[in-house]
Design a protein around this motif. Sequence first.
Motif, PDB file in Angstrom:
ATOM      1  N   ARG A  78     -15.734   7.455   7.298  1.00  0.00           N
ATOM      2  CA  ARG A  78     -14.586   8.012   8.001  1.00  0.00           C
ATOM      3  C   ARG A  78     -13.494   8.509   7.070  1.00  0.00           C
ATOM      4  NH1 ARG A  78     -12.260   4.072  10.249  1.00  0.00           N
ATOM      5  NH2 ARG A  78     -13.740   2.360  10.045  1.00  0.00           N
ATOM      6  N   ILE A  79     -13.297   7.840   5.938  1.00  0.00           N
ATOM      7  CA  ILE A  79     -12.137   8.190   5.112  1.00  0.00           C
ATOM      8  C   ILE A  79     -12.468   9.086   3.924  1.00  0.00           C
ATOM      9  CG2 ILE A  79     -10.962   6.076   5.789  1.00  0.00           C
ATOM     10  CD1 ILE A  79     -11.591   4.895   3.084  1.00  0.00           C
ATOM     11  N   ILE A  95       0.838  -1.202   0.000  1.00  0.00           N
ATOM     12  CA  ILE A  95       0.000   0.000   0.000  1.00  0.00           C
ATOM     13  C   ILE A  95       0.869   1.246   0.000  1.00  0.00           C
ATOM     14  CG2 ILE A  95      -1.620   1.354   1.395  1.00  0.00           C
ATOM     15  CD1 ILE A  95      -2.874  -1.274   2.312  1.00  0.00           C
ATOM     16  N   VAL A  96       1.912   1.242   0.834  1.00  0.00           N
ATOM     17  CA  VAL A  96       2.816   2.394   0.897  1.00  0.00           C
ATOM     18  C   VAL A  96       3.565   2.558  -0.411  1.00  0.00           C
ATOM     19  CG1 VAL A  96       4.848   3.344   2.055  1.00  0.00           C
ATOM     20  CG2 VAL A  96       3.057   2.221   3.399  1.00  0.00           C
ATOM     21  N   GLU A  97       4.057   1.457  -0.978  1.00  0.00           N
ATOM     22  CA  GLU A  97       4.798   1.523  -2.238  1.00  0.00           C
ATOM     23  C   GLU A  97       3.927   2.032  -3.382  1.00  0.00           C
ATOM     24  OE1 GLU A  97       6.165  -2.451  -2.727  1.00  0.00           O
ATOM     25  OE2 GLU A  97       7.836  -2.248  -1.302  1.00  0.00           O
ATOM     26  N   ALA A  98       2.651   1.696  -3.352  1.00  0.00           N
ATOM     27  CA  ALA A  98       1.722   2.138  -4.399  1.00  0.00           C
ATOM     28  C   ALA A  98       1.212   3.557  -4.164  1.00  0.00           C
ATOM     29  CB  ALA A  98       0.553   1.175  -4.502  1.00  0.00           C
ATOM     30  N   SER A 112      -3.314  10.226   2.568  1.00  0.00           N
ATOM     31  CA  SER A 112      -3.899  11.238   3.450  1.00  0.00           C
ATOM     32  C   SER A 112      -4.078  10.712   4.880  1.00  0.00           C
ATOM     33  CB  SER A 112      -5.252  11.695   2.906  1.00  0.00           C
ATOM     34  OG  SER A 112      -6.181  10.621   2.876  1.00  0.00           O
ATOM     35  N   MET A 113      -3.757   9.441   5.105  1.00  0.00           N
ATOM     36  CA  MET A 113      -3.902   8.837   6.426  1.00  0.00           C
ATOM     37  C   MET A 113      -2.530   8.602   7.040  1.00  0.00           C
ATOM     38  SD  MET A 113      -6.884   6.103   5.346  1.00  0.00           S
ATOM     39  CE  MET A 113      -7.010   5.378   6.985  1.00  0.00           C
ATOM     40  N   THR A 114      -2.475   8.613   8.364  1.00  0.00           N
ATOM     41  CA  THR A 114      -1.220   8.353   9.058  1.00  0.00           C
ATOM     42  C   THR A 114      -0.893   6.863   9.001  1.00  0.00           C
ATOM     43  OG1 THR A 114      -2.266   7.960  11.209  1.00  0.00           O
ATOM     44  CG2 THR A 114      -1.739  10.253  10.635  1.00  0.00           C
ATOM     45  N   LYS A 115       0.365   6.510   9.333  1.00  0.00           N
ATOM     46  CA  LYS A 115       0.766   5.105   9.334  1.00  0.00           C
ATOM     47  C   LYS A 115      -0.055   4.305  10.333  1.00  0.00           C
ATOM     48  CE  LYS A 115       5.564   5.921   7.908  1.00  0.00           C
ATOM     49  NZ  LYS A 115       6.994   5.778   8.284  1.00  0.00           N
ATOM     50  N   GLU A 175      -9.773   8.589  -2.320  1.00  0.00           N
ATOM     51  CA  GLU A 175     -10.502   8.434  -3.577  1.00  0.00           C
ATOM     52  C   GLU A 175     -10.925   6.980  -3.795  1.00  0.00           C
ATOM     53  OE1 GLU A 175     -11.394  10.886  -5.434  1.00  0.00           O
ATOM     54  OE2 GLU A 175     -10.258  12.473  -4.437  1.00  0.00           O
ATOM     55  N   THR A 176     -11.871   6.808  -4.722  1.00  0.00           N
ATOM     56  CA  THR A 176     -12.396   5.468  -5.006  1.00  0.00           C
ATOM     57  C   THR A 176     -11.297   4.529  -5.475  1.00  0.00           C
ATOM     58  OG1 THR A 176     -14.516   6.472  -5.642  1.00  0.00           O
ATOM     59  CG2 THR A 176     -14.120   4.199  -6.315  1.00  0.00           C
ATOM     60  N   HIS A 177     -10.413   5.021  -6.348  1.00  0.00           N
ATOM     61  CA  HIS A 177      -9.371   4.151  -6.895  1.00  0.00           C
ATOM     62  C   HIS A 177      -8.428   3.661  -5.796  1.00  0.00           C
ATOM     63  CE1 HIS A 177      -5.740   6.750  -6.677  1.00  0.00           C
ATOM     64  NE2 HIS A 177      -6.615   7.728  -6.743  1.00  0.00           N
TER      65      HIS A 177
END
Length: 308
Positions: A97-98, A50-53, A58-61, A104-106
Motif C-alpha cells: 500500500r505505501i 514520526i512527524v518531527e523526524a 507522503s501520507m496524510t495525518k 522509502e525503505t529508510h
Amino acid sequence: MAIKEKVRGAATTTSAAEPRSEGTQVVLRELVAHLRASRTELRENWIRKIVEARLLTSMTKEEVFAEATAVYDNYVEVLESGSVDALQAYARDLSERIIPRGVETHEVVGIVLLLRDVLARSLFGKYKQDYALYNVVLDAYEPAANRIANTVAVGFVQERERIIRQQQEAIRELSTPVLQVRERLLILPIIGVVDAQRARQLTEQLLRGIRGNRAKVVVIDITGVPSVDSKVANHLVQTVEASRLLGAMVIVTGLSSEIAQTLVTIGVDLAKMKTVGDLQGGIEEAERLLGYKVTQVAETRPTLESAK
C-alpha cells in the motif's frame, strides 16, 4: 516485586526466535500488560516523533495514525506470542500500500526504530527505581524488539524488490515490441544496448509472436543498436535459426559496420542470415516474399469547370 522473584535464577537472554524461558515469559507478560495499558499515550508520543523526524510525509495525518495504530498493535502481539507470522503478513500488506505512495525503505526502518525507542524509554520510566529489574526486562525485550524491526524491514525490502523486478520486466517488454504490420508479417525494432538477458527475452517474445500470429516473415531492425558482443551476436543467429524452425524467415536490417565485423569475426555463416540495408528495404523484401505487390496509384487532380 513479584516479577523479580519469578525471574530470579531463570535464563532471560533468549531470542524471540527461540523457545522462551519461564522467566522471560513472565517478564514479557507484564511488559505487554504495561504497553497495552499505556497504548494511547505511547502511540501519540510515537506519532509525534514520526512527524518531527519528517517520516511518512507522503501520507496524510489520518493515514499515519491508522498505520501507526496497526503497527503498534502488531508489535505488542509479537511480544506477547513470540510469533511474527501475523506481523509478516501485515508488513507485506503495508508495503504493497505505501510503496506506490513513494515511501522509502529508510522511512519504514526509521519508524520501527522510533517505536522501539519510545517503548524502551517507557520501560525505563516504569522500572528506573530498580536498575537490576530494569536490566532483566531489557534482556527479555531487546531480542524480541530486534526481531520485530528485522521482520518489518525485510518484508518491506522484499516487496520493493518484487515491484522493481515487475517494473524491469515491463520496461524490457516495452523496449522490444513485436509488431504485426501485415498478415503473416512481424517487425521487431530493437533500440539501445542488448545484453545477454535482453537478448534471451527478445528471442522469447519473438518466438511467441511468430507462433501467435502464424508469421511467415519477420523483419528485425537493429539500426538503433550501437554494438553487440560475440555472445549477443551468436544469440541473434540462434534467434534466426529458431524462427526458421517455426516456419518464419528472418530479415535483419540496419546492420552497422561494427556489428557486421563482429558477425564475420565470430564466423557466422552469413548465407543463413538474410540482411537488407534499412527497414524500408526490409519491409519491401518481406512483402515480396509474402506475394504482395506494391503498385503506384496515379494521382488525379480535381479540375474546375470555368463558369459560363
